[in-house]
Design a protein around this motif. Structure first.
Motif, PDB file in Angstrom:
ATOM      1  N   GLY A  88       0.788  -1.227   0.000  1.00  0.00           N
ATOM      2  CA  GLY A  88       0.000   0.000   0.000  1.00  0.00           C
ATOM      3  C   GLY A  88       0.820   1.276   0.000  1.00  0.00           C
ATOM      4  N   SER A  89       2.118   1.167  -0.004  1.00  0.00           N
ATOM      5  CA  SER A  89       2.954   2.370   0.065  1.00  0.00           C
ATOM      6  C   SER A  89       2.842   3.243  -1.193  1.00  0.00           C
ATOM      7  CB  SER A  89       4.419   2.000   0.309  1.00  0.00           C
ATOM      8  OG  SER A  89       4.920   1.204  -0.743  1.00  0.00           O
ATOM      9  N   ARG A  90       2.297   2.692  -2.288  1.00  0.00           N
ATOM     10  CA  ARG A  90       2.173   3.478  -3.523  1.00  0.00           C
ATOM     11  C   ARG A  90       0.777   4.043  -3.742  1.00  0.00           C
ATOM     12  NH1 ARG A  90       4.893  -0.755  -7.636  1.00  0.00           N
ATOM     13  NH2 ARG A  90       3.130  -1.887  -6.788  1.00  0.00           N
ATOM     14  N   ASN A  91      -0.190   3.743  -2.849  1.00  0.00           N
ATOM     15  CA  ASN A  91      -1.509   4.339  -3.032  1.00  0.00           C
ATOM     16  C   ASN A  91      -1.766   5.400  -1.959  1.00  0.00           C
ATOM     17  OD1 ASN A  91      -2.998   3.097  -0.735  1.00  0.00           O
ATOM     18  ND2 ASN A  91      -2.809   1.191  -1.898  1.00  0.00           N
ATOM     19  N   GLU A  92      -2.685   6.287  -2.260  1.00  0.00           N
ATOM     20  CA  GLU A  92      -2.937   7.422  -1.368  1.00  0.00           C
ATOM     21  C   GLU A  92      -3.515   7.013  -0.016  1.00  0.00           C
ATOM     22  OE1 GLU A  92      -3.889  11.209  -4.087  1.00  0.00           O
ATOM     23  OE2 GLU A  92      -5.378   9.607  -4.243  1.00  0.00           O
ATOM     24  N   GLU A  93      -4.221   5.909   0.013  1.00  0.00           N
ATOM     25  CA  GLU A  93      -4.830   5.456   1.260  1.00  0.00           C
ATOM     26  C   GLU A  93      -3.838   4.735   2.168  1.00  0.00           C
ATOM     27  OE1 GLU A  93      -7.789   6.029  -1.895  1.00  0.00           O
ATOM     28  OE2 GLU A  93      -5.951   4.861  -1.817  1.00  0.00           O
ATOM     29  N   ARG A  94      -2.694   4.344   1.597  1.00  0.00           N
ATOM     30  CA  ARG A  94      -1.675   3.565   2.313  1.00  0.00           C
ATOM     31  C   ARG A  94      -2.250   2.241   2.802  1.00  0.00           C
ATOM     32  NH1 ARG A  94       1.116   6.166  -0.425  1.00  0.00           N
ATOM     33  NH2 ARG A  94       2.289   7.984   0.188  1.00  0.00           N
ATOM     34  N   GLU A  95      -3.076   1.651   1.940  1.00  0.00           N
ATOM     35  CA  GLU A  95      -3.773   0.403   2.250  1.00  0.00           C
ATOM     36  C   GLU A  95      -3.208  -0.695   1.356  1.00  0.00           C
ATOM     37  OE1 GLU A  95      -6.454  -1.980   4.196  1.00  0.00           O
ATOM     38  OE2 GLU A  95      -6.307   0.174   4.570  1.00  0.00           O
ATOM     39  N   PRO A  96      -2.800  -1.842   1.927  1.00  0.00           N
ATOM     40  CA  PRO A  96      -2.326  -2.941   1.078  1.00  0.00           C
ATOM     41  C   PRO A  96      -3.345  -3.250  -0.025  1.00  0.00           C
ATOM     42  CG  PRO A  96      -1.904  -3.443   3.363  1.00  0.00           C
ATOM     43  CD  PRO A  96      -2.753  -2.188   3.342  1.00  0.00           C
ATOM     44  N   ASP A  97      -2.835  -3.405  -1.239  1.00  0.00           N
ATOM     45  CA  ASP A  97      -3.737  -3.626  -2.359  1.00  0.00           C
ATOM     46  C   ASP A  97      -3.272  -4.794  -3.217  1.00  0.00           C
ATOM     47  OD1 ASP A  97      -1.545  -2.339  -3.537  1.00  0.00           O
ATOM     48  OD2 ASP A  97      -2.690  -0.625  -4.252  1.00  0.00           O
ATOM     49  N   VAL A  98      -4.086  -5.099  -4.200  1.00  0.00           N
ATOM     50  CA  VAL A  98      -3.816  -6.224  -5.090  1.00  0.00           C
ATOM     51  C   VAL A  98      -4.192  -5.808  -6.513  1.00  0.00           C
ATOM     52  CG1 VAL A  98      -6.076  -7.273  -4.580  1.00  0.00           C
ATOM     53  CG2 VAL A  98      -4.261  -8.683  -5.537  1.00  0.00           C
ATOM     54  N   ARG A  99      -3.297  -6.120  -7.451  1.00  0.00           N
ATOM     55  CA  ARG A  99      -3.608  -5.909  -8.864  1.00  0.00           C
ATOM     56  C   ARG A  99      -4.082  -7.238  -9.419  1.00  0.00           C
ATOM     57  NH1 ARG A  99      -1.421  -6.108 -14.017  1.00  0.00           N
ATOM     58  NH2 ARG A  99       0.594  -6.916 -13.314  1.00  0.00           N
ATOM     59  N   MET A 100      -5.201  -7.189 -10.129  1.00  0.00           N
ATOM     60  CA  MET A 100      -5.758  -8.382 -10.753  1.00  0.00           C
ATOM     61  C   MET A 100      -5.838  -8.144 -12.251  1.00  0.00           C
ATOM     62  SD  MET A 100      -8.701  -9.388  -7.972  1.00  0.00           S
ATOM     63  CE  MET A 100      -8.827 -11.114  -8.502  1.00  0.00           C
ATOM     64  N   ALA A 101      -5.728  -9.220 -13.015  1.00  0.00           N
ATOM     65  CA  ALA A 101      -5.738  -9.092 -14.469  1.00  0.00           C
ATOM     66  C   ALA A 101      -6.620 -10.168 -15.089  1.00  0.00           C
ATOM     67  CB  ALA A 101      -4.322  -9.204 -15.015  1.00  0.00           C
ATOM     68  N   TRP A 102      -7.259  -9.793 -16.171  1.00  0.00           N
ATOM     69  CA  TRP A 102      -8.064 -10.720 -16.971  1.00  0.00           C
ATOM     70  C   TRP A 102      -7.500 -10.695 -18.381  1.00  0.00           C
ATOM     71  CZ3 TRP A 102     -11.209  -9.021 -21.144  1.00  0.00           C
ATOM     72  CH2 TRP A 102     -11.893 -10.058 -21.789  1.00  0.00           C
ATOM     73  N   THR A 103      -7.211 -11.878 -18.895  1.00  0.00           N
ATOM     74  CA  THR A 103      -6.796 -12.049 -20.286  1.00  0.00           C
ATOM     75  C   THR A 103      -7.754 -13.055 -20.907  1.00  0.00           C
ATOM     76  OG1 THR A 103      -4.504 -11.729 -19.601  1.00  0.00           O
ATOM     77  CG2 THR A 103      -4.862 -12.663 -21.783  1.00  0.00           C
ATOM     78  N   PRO A 104      -8.362 -12.686 -22.024  1.00  0.00           N
ATOM     79  CA  PRO A 104      -9.314 -13.618 -22.639  1.00  0.00           C
ATOM     80  C   PRO A 104      -8.613 -14.907 -23.078  1.00  0.00           C
ATOM     81  CG  PRO A 104      -8.852 -11.803 -24.120  1.00  0.00           C
ATOM     82  CD  PRO A 104      -8.158 -11.488 -22.820  1.00  0.00           C
ATOM     83  N   SER A 105      -9.355 -15.977 -23.049  1.00  0.00           N
ATOM     84  CA  SER A 105      -8.829 -17.248 -23.553  1.00  0.00           C
ATOM     85  C   SER A 105      -8.632 -17.139 -25.045  1.00  0.00           C
ATOM     86  CB  SER A 105      -9.819 -18.388 -23.257  1.00  0.00           C
ATOM     87  OG  SER A 105     -10.037 -18.489 -21.879  1.00  0.00           O
ATOM     88  N   PRO A 106      -7.541 -17.715 -25.544  1.00  0.00           N
ATOM     89  CA  PRO A 106      -7.344 -17.687 -26.992  1.00  0.00           C
ATOM     90  C   PRO A 106      -8.435 -18.489 -27.702  1.00  0.00           C
ATOM     91  CG  PRO A 106      -5.579 -18.937 -25.908  1.00  0.00           C
ATOM     92  CD  PRO A 106      -6.489 -18.401 -24.834  1.00  0.00           C
TER      93      PRO A 106
END
Length: 154
Positions: free
Chosen positions: A131-149
């Motif tokens: 969370g050190s890179r967000n304004e809230e200083r809250e631990p976060d998670v990046r999620m990603a979706w990639t379509p199936s080929p």
């Protein structure tokens, strides 16, 4: 019955109010980095005019919002009384149709319902931070979706 349409400048205040209500309901323990008035200004001067912003309404009242910024799903918020009624599914399906090559997003680690929701829709955890890179200083998670080929013809 809900209607989904692109937001216009006149929607900014109502969308900011929806965001404020939803954030407060979904994340009561997460400190907000900005005042209500700063959030309203952000919607008025940044979100609606500079990003692909969608508004879901029912009987003329905003009940959901979706904001896309490039391949980032920047915001997806629902009126608290509309959670669990399929509107989030509809907004996320719309986001995927607008970004068929894939999407990523950030959410707070404490937002377990959102993480489950996105995982159910094919998003996978790509990164966790302290969370050190967000304004809230809250631990976060990046999620990603990639379509199936697409399957190759035989």
């Amino acid at each position: 019955m809900t209607e989904l349409r692109r937001a216009v400048a006149q929607d900014a205040t109502a969308l900011a109010e929806l965001w404020l209500r939803s954030y407060t309901a979904a994340l009561p323990g997460v400190r907000r980095a900005h005042t209500d008035d700063e959030v309203r200004d952000w919607f008025r001067h940044v979100v609606v005019p500079l990003h692909e912003t969608w508004l879901a309404s029912a009987q003329g009242a905003p009940v959901g919002l979706l904001v896309l910024d490039g391949c980032e799903l920047d915001q997806l918020y629902l009126a608290p009384e509309w959670r669990g009624r399929g509107l989030g599914d509809r907004l996320l399906t719309h986001a995927k149709s607008r970004r068929p090559d894939g999407l990523s997003l950030w959410t707070f680690q404490v937002n377990a319902p959102a993480i489950r929701f996105y995982a159910r829709h094919g998003f996978v955890v790509a990164e966790r931070t302290d969370g050190s890179r967000n304004e809230e200083r809250e631990p976060d998670v990046r999620m990603a979706w990639t379509p199936s080929p697409a399957p190759h013809p035989v």
